[in-house]
Design a protein around this motif. Structure first.
Motif, PDB file in Angstrom:
ATOM      1  N   GLN A   1       0.841  -1.184   0.000  1.00 26.61           N
ATOM      2  CA  GLN A   1       0.000   0.000   0.000  1.00 26.61           C
ATOM      3  C   GLN A   1       0.884   1.243   0.000  1.00 26.61           C
ATOM      4  OE1 GLN A   1      -2.516  -0.775   3.540  1.00 26.61           O
ATOM      5  NE2 GLN A   1      -4.247  -0.546   2.146  1.00 26.61           N
ATOM      6  N   ILE A   2       0.555   2.178  -0.881  1.00 26.10           N
ATOM      7  CA  ILE A   2       1.258   3.452  -0.948  1.00 26.10           C
ATOM      8  C   ILE A   2       0.214   4.546  -0.803  1.00 26.10           C
ATOM      9  CG2 ILE A   2       2.752   4.940  -2.313  1.00 26.10           C
ATOM     10  CD1 ILE A   2       3.839   2.453  -3.669  1.00 26.10           C
ATOM     11  N   LEU A   3       0.259   5.261   0.315  1.00 30.70           N
ATOM     12  CA  LEU A   3      -0.768   6.229   0.670  1.00 30.70           C
ATOM     13  C   LEU A   3      -0.167   7.622   0.743  1.00 30.70           C
ATOM     14  CD1 LEU A   3      -2.199   4.139   3.662  1.00 30.70           C
ATOM     15  CD2 LEU A   3      -2.970   4.055   1.283  1.00 30.70           C
ATOM     16  N   GLY A   4      -1.011   8.635   0.537  1.00 31.36           N
ATOM     17  CA  GLY A   4      -0.550  10.012   0.671  1.00 31.36           C
ATOM     18  C   GLY A   4      -1.198  10.911  -0.344  1.00 31.36           C
ATOM     19  N   PHE A   5      -1.387  12.200   0.046  1.00 28.92           N
ATOM     20  CA  PHE A   5      -2.086  13.119  -0.825  1.00 28.92           C
ATOM     21  C   PHE A   5      -1.143  14.015  -1.615  1.00 28.92           C
ATOM     22  CE2 PHE A   5      -1.581  15.273   3.201  1.00 28.92           C
ATOM     23  CZ  PHE A   5      -1.202  16.561   2.853  1.00 28.92           C
ATOM     24  N   ASN A   6       0.149  14.011  -1.318  1.00 30.35           N
ATOM     25  CA  ASN A   6       1.101  14.722  -2.162  1.00 30.35           C
ATOM     26  C   ASN A   6       2.446  13.990  -2.086  1.00 30.35           C
ATOM     27  OD1 ASN A   6       2.796  15.761  -0.039  1.00 30.35           O
ATOM     28  ND2 ASN A   6       1.335  17.400   0.325  1.00 30.35           N
ATOM     29  N   PRO A   7       3.384  14.320  -2.977  1.00 31.51           N
ATOM     30  CA  PRO A   7       4.626  13.551  -3.048  1.00 31.51           C
ATOM     31  C   PRO A   7       5.452  13.557  -1.773  1.00 31.51           C
ATOM     32  CG  PRO A   7       4.324  14.826  -5.048  1.00 31.51           C
ATOM     33  CD  PRO A   7       3.264  15.286  -4.084  1.00 31.51           C
ATOM     34  N   ARG A   8       5.279  14.567  -0.912  1.00 31.59           N
ATOM     35  CA  ARG A   8       6.042  14.582   0.333  1.00 31.59           C
ATOM     36  C   ARG A   8       5.404  13.697   1.384  1.00 31.59           C
ATOM     37  NH1 ARG A   8       6.132  17.069   5.338  1.00 31.59           N
ATOM     38  NH2 ARG A   8       8.219  17.454   6.147  1.00 31.59           N
ATOM     39  N   ASN A   9       4.096  13.769   1.506  1.00 31.47           N
ATOM     40  CA  ASN A   9       3.392  13.017   2.544  1.00 31.47           C
ATOM     41  C   ASN A   9       3.012  11.636   2.025  1.00 31.47           C
ATOM     42  OD1 ASN A   9       3.606  15.547   3.582  1.00 31.47           O
ATOM     43  ND2 ASN A   9       1.576  15.611   4.458  1.00 31.47           N
ATOM     44  N   ILE A  10       4.011  10.806   1.848  1.00 27.95           N
ATOM     45  CA  ILE A  10       3.818   9.456   1.327  1.00 27.95           C
ATOM     46  C   ILE A  10       4.114   8.440   2.430  1.00 27.95           C
ATOM     47  CG2 ILE A  10       4.773   7.722  -0.229  1.00 27.95           C
ATOM     48  CD1 ILE A  10       3.001   9.585  -1.705  1.00 27.95           C
TER      49      ILE A  10
ATOM     50  N   ILE B   1       4.446   4.261   2.865  1.00 27.63           N
ATOM     51  CA  ILE B   1       4.513   2.954   2.210  1.00 27.63           C
ATOM     52  C   ILE B   1       4.347   1.885   3.271  1.00 27.63           C
ATOM     53  CG2 ILE B   1       5.851   1.464   0.695  1.00 27.63           C
ATOM     54  CD1 ILE B   1       7.470   3.903  -0.119  1.00 27.63           C
ATOM     55  N   GLN B   2       3.422   0.979   3.024  1.00 28.59           N
ATOM     56  CA  GLN B   2       3.163  -0.105   3.975  1.00 28.59           C
ATOM     57  C   GLN B   2       3.154  -1.443   3.242  1.00 28.59           C
ATOM     58  OE1 GLN B   2      -0.539   0.843   5.930  1.00 28.59           O
ATOM     59  NE2 GLN B   2       0.393   2.378   7.263  1.00 28.59           N
ATOM     60  N   ILE B   3       3.688  -2.452   3.904  1.00 27.59           N
ATOM     61  CA  ILE B   3       3.632  -3.831   3.425  1.00 27.59           C
ATOM     62  C   ILE B   3       3.028  -4.668   4.535  1.00 27.59           C
ATOM     63  CG2 ILE B   3       4.981  -5.842   2.732  1.00 27.59           C
ATOM     64  CD1 ILE B   3       6.922  -4.043   1.347  1.00 27.59           C
ATOM     65  N   ARG B   4       1.967  -5.384   4.185  1.00 28.06           N
ATOM     66  CA  ARG B   4       1.208  -6.155   5.178  1.00 28.06           C
ATOM     67  C   ARG B   4       0.679  -5.255   6.294  1.00 28.06           C
ATOM     68  NH1 ARG B   4       5.591 -11.114   5.758  1.00 28.06           N
ATOM     69  NH2 ARG B   4       4.969 -12.290   3.912  1.00 28.06           N
ATOM     70  N   GLY B   5       0.403  -4.002   5.963  1.00 29.73           N
ATOM     71  CA  GLY B   5      -0.123  -3.060   6.937  1.00 29.73           C
ATOM     72  C   GLY B   5       0.917  -2.474   7.858  1.00 29.73           C
TER      73      GLY B   5
ATOM     74  N   ALA C   1       5.707   9.801   7.026  1.00 27.47           N
ATOM     75  CA  ALA C   1       5.005  10.489   5.949  1.00 27.47           C
ATOM     76  C   ALA C   1       5.135  11.996   6.086  1.00 27.47           C
ATOM     77  CB  ALA C   1       3.526  10.099   5.960  1.00 27.47           C
ATOM     78  N   ALA C   2       5.149  12.497   7.305  1.00 31.40           N
ATOM     79  CA  ALA C   2       5.167  13.943   7.510  1.00 31.40           C
ATOM     80  C   ALA C   2       6.395  14.418   8.274  1.00 31.40           C
ATOM     81  CB  ALA C   2       3.901  14.377   8.258  1.00 31.40           C
TER      82      ALA C   2
ATOM     83  N   VAL D   1       9.449   0.903   5.051  1.00 28.50           N
ATOM     84  CA  VAL D   1       9.708   0.116   3.850  1.00 28.50           C
ATOM     85  C   VAL D   1      10.823   0.812   3.083  1.00 28.50           C
ATOM     86  CG1 VAL D   1       8.769  -0.782   1.696  1.00 28.50           C
ATOM     87  CG2 VAL D   1       7.331  -0.711   3.745  1.00 28.50           C
ATOM     88  N   GLY D   2      11.959   0.150   2.941  1.00 28.31           N
ATOM     89  CA  GLY D   2      13.094   0.763   2.266  1.00 28.31           C
ATOM     90  C   GLY D   2      12.971   0.684   0.756  1.00 28.31           C
ATOM     91  N   ILE D   3      13.416   1.726   0.077  1.00 30.53           N
ATOM     92  CA  ILE D   3      13.432   1.759  -1.381  1.00 30.53           C
ATOM     93  C   ILE D   3      14.885   1.791  -1.841  1.00 30.53           C
ATOM     94  CG2 ILE D   3      12.742   3.015  -3.455  1.00 30.53           C
ATOM     95  CD1 ILE D   3      10.418   4.151  -1.909  1.00 30.53           C
TER      96      ILE D   3
END
Length: 559
Positions: A94-103, A105-109, A116-117, A125-127
């Motif tokens: 799951q990738i949640l957020g209303f703008n590119p800064r406030n993102i 990322i969740q895996i299995r919740g 995010a903020a 979750v590492g990228i």
């Protein structure tokens, strides 16, 4: 519409087969696996998918990690243009957020929601892109291009990767510089005048052992939401990026080097229609607020448009812009050691600049006329890793990792002429809050040192036991400063008719919006963590007849 051209390459139906590779690095078919020409229609068994989630080529079916692997062909077939859209193909992502800064990322919740903020907190979750950790999750909204494959690993991966990731990792591998000339292009067109062009060129530099690759992308789309104040379409999309690689290999390929550099730029006007208004009463009948949205709008002399999200109309009166750049460079060195062990060094520097302008009230009233948080993030990392070749009684990976990060933010928030009547009431003059602003400084520093190791013991044909250990030591420090700027002093004659209670209400609102404060914080400490798991096969691996799906990771080439 796609156009794909390869120069200097002969593709014959009888050519030797390439394994379908969905790992961090494309690999060849297993030496003892049948080629597609050998696998006839009557053959059955488990498809061989090679991944490098543990920094060596392994069959996905035998890796004791929950992995979802996607190739460039998978991404293209689904129409995904960013990592954010990949969640449609990856279970539990799951990738949640209303703008590119406030993102978030969740895996299995699971994930670091606070990241995010909070720019001082890395996501759970590492990228990783080409082995380099990206501390800010905003990379997931940039358009992907020239990607070879993506691995999504579920669960803690701290004993395999440099940075401590508690919920999982997303591993992205770019196409490598080719020692055969290549030229690839793709053009796409869609509604709202969406247009995207991707180009890539690669080839050797004579017989020097060097090869170069250059790739670029540009995507534009008109807005999908009409702003009646600016008489323009917002929610548009403009993204451009370029990536280059200089690769080297010696004669026997016992030493390879990759120097990568990239730059991405994204900007748009962004705002969404209102979908509803919260009631003044709660479901149990209790009072939630004495002044609801329509009461506040009436006091400010503002007439809201009808609530209809499907009308795709907004009346935001302040530019709501997204302006973001990210990029960096990395040097990856791989040396083959005796016994086919590999020693890898990855040195990387990256930056992320975020400079938005946000109308935080989202209306046509001049309430919060400016909400900015320009952010400049810089990071430096160094990883040194050794990995066994695989296939022995014990396979292992071990490494050392250093990570440095600095983030600097300068917030700026301003009330407008309608703020006092909207927030406080119709009896308050606009001077109570108009042009009252807050600014300050937010600094974050991180230094992280870690050592990690992971090993798998192949007990027999059925049972594998895997264990890993990690030690992390981190130093974090931060500074917060906030000061009030502008506004009419409460001693001004314009406030002479107000009661003490009203003056207190103004002061309280100002202090809440722009508290005068400064403090520093720092912490450091170390911790050991580990992992243990077992893989048991219901039947020995030798009893399976693998079926090879042969496909090129490049577009336009399929056996």
């Amino acid at each position: 519409m796609r156009l794909s051209s390869k120069i200097g390459r002969v593709l014959a139906a009888g050519a030797s087969a390439m394994a379908f590779c969905a790992g961090g690095v494309a690999g060849a078919a297993e030496p003892d696996a049948p080629s597609p020409a050998q696998a006839g229609p009557g053959d059955t068994g488990v498809e061989v998918i090679t991944v490098t989630a543990r920094h060596r080529a392994e069959k996905l079916q035998e890796v004791p990690i929950a992995v979802t692997a996607l190739t460039e062909r998978d991404l293209a077939a689904s129409g995904n243009s960013s990592i954010r859209q990949m969640q449609r193909q990856v279970p539990s992502l799951q990738i949640l957020g209303f703008n590119p800064r406030n993102i978030t990322i969740q895996i299995r919740g699971l994930g670091t929601t606070g990241g995010a903020a909070n720019s001082g907190t890395e996501p759970g979750v590492g990228i990783y892109v080409d082995g380099v950790y990206h501390a800010r999750p905003s990379v997931v909204v940039f358009d992907t291009f020239d990607v070879a494959n993506v691995n999504v690993l579920r669960g803690p991966q701290g004993t395999l990767f440099g940075k401590n990731t508690v919920a999982g990792a997303i591993e992205i591998t770019s196409q490598r510089a080719s020692y055969e000339p290549e030229l690839l292009g793709e053009v796409s067109y869609g509604n709202y005048d969406y247009g995207q062009i991707k180009l890539a060129a690669s080839g050797p530099l004579g017989d020097s052992g060097f090869a170069v690759r250059v790739a670029g992308m540009k995507a534009d789309r008109n807005g999908t939401v009409y702003n009646s104040v600016y008489r323009d379409d917002w929610q548009d999309h403009h993204n451009q990026a370029v990536r280059g690689e200089l690769a080297y290999r010696n004669g026997d390929e016992s030493f390879t080097a990759r120097l990568n550099a990239d730059y991405n730029d994204q900007n748009s006007y962004s705002a969404m229609p209102r979908r509803g208004v919260l009631p003044k009463l709660r479901a149990d009948g209790s009072v939630a607020t004495a002044r609801g949205y329509y009461d506040r709008a009436r006091d400010a002399g503002y007439v809201p448009p009808p609530i209809d999200a499907f009308a795709r109309r907004i009346d935001v009166d302040t530019p709501f812009t997204i302006n973001m750049q990210t990029g960096g460079a990395s040097l990856t060195l791989v040396k083959k050691l005796p016994g086919d062990h590999s020693l890898t060094s990855i040195t990387a520097w990256r930056f992320w600049d975020w400079n938005p302008s946000i109308d935080s009230d989202g209306t046509g009233a001049a309430i919060n006329i400016q909400t900015n948080l320009p952010t400049a993030q810089r990071q430096w990392s160094q990883e040194l890793r050794i990995a066994s070749p695989g296939g022995g009684a014990v396979d292992y990976t071990a490494g050392l990792y250093y990570f440095w990060q600095r983030t600097r933010e300068v917030p700026f928030n301003t009330y407008g002429r309608d703020a006092a009547k909207y927030l406080l009431g119709a009896a308050f003059p606009s001077e109570a809050l108009n042009n009252f602003s807050q600014t300050g400084l937010q600094l974050f520093h991180t230094k992280s040192y870690s050592a990690f190791a992971n090993a798998t013991w192949h007990v027999d044909e059925r049972l594998d036991l895997t264990g890993g250990i990690r030690y992390t030591y981190e130093k974090r420090s931060g500074r917060f400063e906030s000061v009030a700027v502008g506004g009419v002093p409460l001693t001004d004659p314009v406030f002479s008719s107000l009661s003490p209670a009203q003056l207190t209400a103004i002061a309280s609102r100002r202090n809440g919006f722009a508290p005068t404060a400064r403090y520093d914080a720092a912490t450091e400490g170390g911790r050991v963590s580990g992992t243990v798991n077992a893989l048991y096969r219901l039947a020995p691996a030798s009893t399976f007849m693998p079926v090879i799906r042969a496909a090129s990771n490049r577009r336009g080439s399929t056996w």
